[in-house]
Design an enzyme around this catalytic site. Structure first.
Site, PDB file in Angstrom:
ATOM      1  N   TYR A   1      67.966 -41.497  23.093  1.00 40.43           N
ATOM      2  CA  TYR A   1      67.798 -40.039  23.151  1.00 40.43           C
ATOM      3  C   TYR A   1      68.155 -39.545  24.554  1.00 40.43           C
ATOM      4  CZ  TYR A   1      65.636 -35.433  22.704  1.00 40.43           C
ATOM      5  OH  TYR A   1      65.414 -34.075  22.691  1.00 40.43           O
TER       6      TYR A   1
ATOM      7  N   HIS B   1      71.452 -37.153  25.702  1.00 39.74           N
ATOM      8  CA  HIS B   1      71.269 -35.872  26.381  1.00 39.74           C
ATOM      9  C   HIS B   1      71.898 -35.872  27.773  1.00 39.74           C
ATOM     10  CE1 HIS B   1      68.679 -34.594  23.130  1.00 39.74           C
ATOM     11  NE2 HIS B   1      68.729 -33.388  23.647  1.00 39.74           N
TER      12      HIS B   1
ATOM     13  N   TYR C   1      66.500 -25.229  30.859  1.00 40.14           N
ATOM     14  CA  TYR C   1      66.063 -25.952  29.660  1.00 40.14           C
ATOM     15  C   TYR C   1      65.656 -27.356  30.086  1.00 40.14           C
ATOM     16  CZ  TYR C   1      66.468 -27.453  24.666  1.00 40.14           C
ATOM     17  OH  TYR C   1      66.250 -27.904  23.391  1.00 40.14           O
TER      18      TYR C   1
ATOM     19  N   TRP D   1      75.704 -31.447  16.556  1.00 45.83           N
ATOM     20  CA  TRP D   1      74.723 -32.080  17.443  1.00 45.83           C
ATOM     21  C   TRP D   1      73.514 -32.555  16.644  1.00 45.83           C
ATOM     22  CZ3 TRP D   1      74.703 -34.029  22.204  1.00 45.83           C
ATOM     23  CH2 TRP D   1      73.473 -34.310  22.804  1.00 45.83           C
ATOM     24  N   TRP D   2      73.044 -31.698  15.724  1.00 45.37           N
ATOM     25  CA  TRP D   2      71.913 -32.107  14.889  1.00 45.37           C
ATOM     26  C   TRP D   2      72.258 -33.373  14.110  1.00 45.37           C
ATOM     27  CZ3 TRP D   2      70.582 -26.839  12.146  1.00 45.37           C
ATOM     28  CH2 TRP D   2      69.948 -25.985  13.064  1.00 45.37           C
TER      29      TRP D   2
END
Length: 104
Positions: free
Chosen positions: A19, A23, A41, A76-77
């Protein structure tokens, strides 16, 4: 007044490093799209529970959670779906959090 949003998501066990890796290599087109509504963010990980805490500062009324119809976000999902709890459309299961305190 500055607008902020926060929400939680859940990782699948053993997916923490991947993960983070994905990112850290965020797609430039996704970063550009997010920048249209989000100017700050961060995502934090609580390792024991595999809970992700996301915090955003918003440019307008919408945040990243409102971009779900964009093809870049949908890709992306799909790319991230193997790492986290997702809905049937592969969007992350995310639970919005209510702000109860803010100190400036």
């Amino acid at each position: 007044m500055e607008k902020r949003a926060a929400f939680i998501m859940k990782l699948k066990p053993g997916c923490e490093a991947e993960y983070t890796r994905r990112h850290n290599a965020i797609w430039p087109e996704l970063k550009e799209l997010l920048s249209t509504s989000v100017y700050d963010y961060s995502i934090f990980l609580h390792r024991e529970s595999l809970t992700l805490f996301a915090f955003q500062k918003l440019k307008g009324d919408g945040g990243s959670q409102d971009l779900g119809t964009d093809p870049i976000v949908r890709r992306w999902w799909d790319y991230m779906a193997d790492l986290m709890e997702v809905n049937p459309d592969n969007s992350p299961v995310s639970i919005p959090l209510e702000e109860v305190f803010h100190m400036e």
